[in-house]
Design an enzyme around this catalytic site. Structure first.
Site, PDB file in Angstrom:
ATOM      1  N   ARG A  37      68.277   2.342  74.750  1.00  0.00           N
ATOM      2  CA  ARG A  37      69.173   2.078  75.889  1.00  0.00           C
ATOM      3  C   ARG A  37      69.280   0.581  76.155  1.00  0.00           C
ATOM      4  NH1 ARG A  37      67.827   5.321  81.180  1.00  0.00           N
ATOM      5  NH2 ARG A  37      66.140   3.786  81.294  1.00  0.00           N
ATOM      6  N   LYS A  75      71.825  -0.876  81.926  1.00  0.00           N
ATOM      7  CA  LYS A  75      70.931  -1.035  83.073  1.00  0.00           C
ATOM      8  C   LYS A  75      70.883  -2.535  83.348  1.00  0.00           C
ATOM      9  CE  LYS A  75      66.361   0.891  84.143  1.00  0.00           C
ATOM     10  NZ  LYS A  75      66.535   1.407  85.495  1.00  0.00           N
ATOM     11  N   GLU A 111      75.432   9.597  90.884  1.00  0.00           N
ATOM     12  CA  GLU A 111      73.966   9.538  90.874  1.00  0.00           C
ATOM     13  C   GLU A 111      73.519   8.812  92.122  1.00  0.00           C
ATOM     14  OE1 GLU A 111      72.287   7.129  87.725  1.00  0.00           O
ATOM     15  OE2 GLU A 111      73.613   5.451  88.150  1.00  0.00           O
TER      16      GLU A 111
END
Ligand code: PLP
Ligand code: COI
Length: 341
Positions: free
Chosen positions: A82, A185, A221
């Site tokens: 990721r 992220k 989310e």
């Protein structure tokens, strides 16, 4: 090993100084050897691209002490992957798998005495950080990068264990969830979320639950975790281009499947709030946190009564944490030993 003198059973989720962090520099087209240091600061050029143009990505994972005293990671290769995707999104130099793994293993071993003891409910949080460090004033990518990993022992991010928390559906603040640039992220996304999240926390909610930006109709989310609902015999979790692909969620989808639930990754509409039997948050920091109630347009939808998680949430939590803590066999190959004692 002389364990650090800390009240491990009552740790907050907060930065705690440890012994060492590890750093790798990308310069002249190659990564340096890792340097362990006790220094908690980084020398930084005033025109570094991380400061001006947000060339900054980070990860979060945990390591756990097992009942046999060994230390293990949980799916850290997924964090490496990721972070590579995040880096590519911001035109940064991705950190190769082997370097990421070496960094995590070395920094955990160097801070062994800070790994919370088995049974304390705490764990060692590992925070990899990648930043562009060279000087640019035009909008250009950095030529040099710093990959740094620090660790800090942490307790629960929300209330802890299976204690349910409240969420508030966010409608008024026009911004995306922290995974707002898809896979990535990036620190800037989280800073942008503080305006939505902090006032809500003061009102007793653990988090805001973001809606999709375009229609404000589908659940995305929370500010620090993914979301799921149990609807009959189904585990439903939002499919959205603007949420972080959670490794915890990926794992719980597998566990839910093995429990005989139908796993649905699909847009989940706010109109479905009355149909949920259970709901919860998913993340490294959040683990599986049951949702007590969701407030939407002033109305409370209640999913956990008398502070008690629903049975499916409780079973998923038991199965996930048993693997993470090394209490149960790991049939999926998710864990890796970092230290033998
Ligand atoms: N969503 C956001 C915004 C997060 O910050 C996190 C935590 O990393 C997650 C979801 C959960 O992801 P993971 O399970 O990989 O920790
Ligand atoms: C995590 O769960 O690792 C997170 O990044 C959530 C939060 C601490 C930002």
């Amino acid at each position: 090993m002389d364990r650090a003198v800390l009240d491990f059973a009552n740790l907050p989720f907060a930065y705690q100084k440890t012994d060492q962090n590890i750093r790798f520099w990308f310069r002249d087209g190659k990564w340096s050897a890792g340097e362990l240091t006790a220094d908690e600061h980084i020398p930084m050029h005033i025109a570094a691209t991380c400061l001006h143009y947000g060339q900054e990505v980070f990860e979060g994972l945990k390591v756990y002490e097992r009942p046999d005293g060994r230390i293990q990671t949980f799916r850290s290769i997924e964090n490496a992957h990721r972070m590579q995707r995040s880096a590519r999104k911001l035109w940064m130099e991705p950190v190769p798998d082997a370097l990421f793994r070496e960094a995590v293993h070395k920094v955990v071993r160097a801070n062994r005495r800070f790994v919370p003891p088995y049974g304390s409910g705490a764990s060692l949080y590992v925070r990899p950080l990648l930043i562009g460090t060279s000087a640019e004033v035009g909008v250009k990518p950095s030529q040099e990068y710093l990959f740094l990993v620090f660790v800090t022992p942490v307790g629960p991010y929300y209330k802890g264990g299976l204690t349910p928390v409240r969420l508030l559906v966010e409608e008024d603040i026009d911004r995306a969830a922290p995974g707002g640039v898809g896979d990535a992220k990036c620190g800037g996304n989280y800073a942008a979320g503080m305006r939505a999240t902090l006032p809500v926390k003061e009102k007793g909610y653990a988090e805001v639950l973001y809606l999709d930006c375009r229609e404000k109709k589908y659940l995305d989310e929370s500010g620090s975790s993914n979301f799921y609902a149990i609807i009959g015999k189904s585990f439903a979790t939002p499919a959205s281009p603007s949420i972080l692909p959670s490794i915890t969620n990926m794992s719980v989808r597998q566990i839910a499947k093995d429990m005989g639930l139908a796993v649905e990754q699909r847009p989940v509409s706010v109109d479905e709030l009355p149909t949920f039997n259970e709901a919860g948050c998913l993340g490294t920091a959040a683990v599986i946190t049951p949702v007590e109630a969701i407030t939407y347009r002033g109305k409370d939808f209640v999913y956990a009564k008398n502070g008690k998680a629903g049975p499916i949430t409780a079973e998923m939590y038991k199965r996930l944490t048993a693997i993470q803590l090394g209490e149960a066999p790991d049939p999926y190959g998710w864990t890796e030993i970092v230290s033998e004692g």
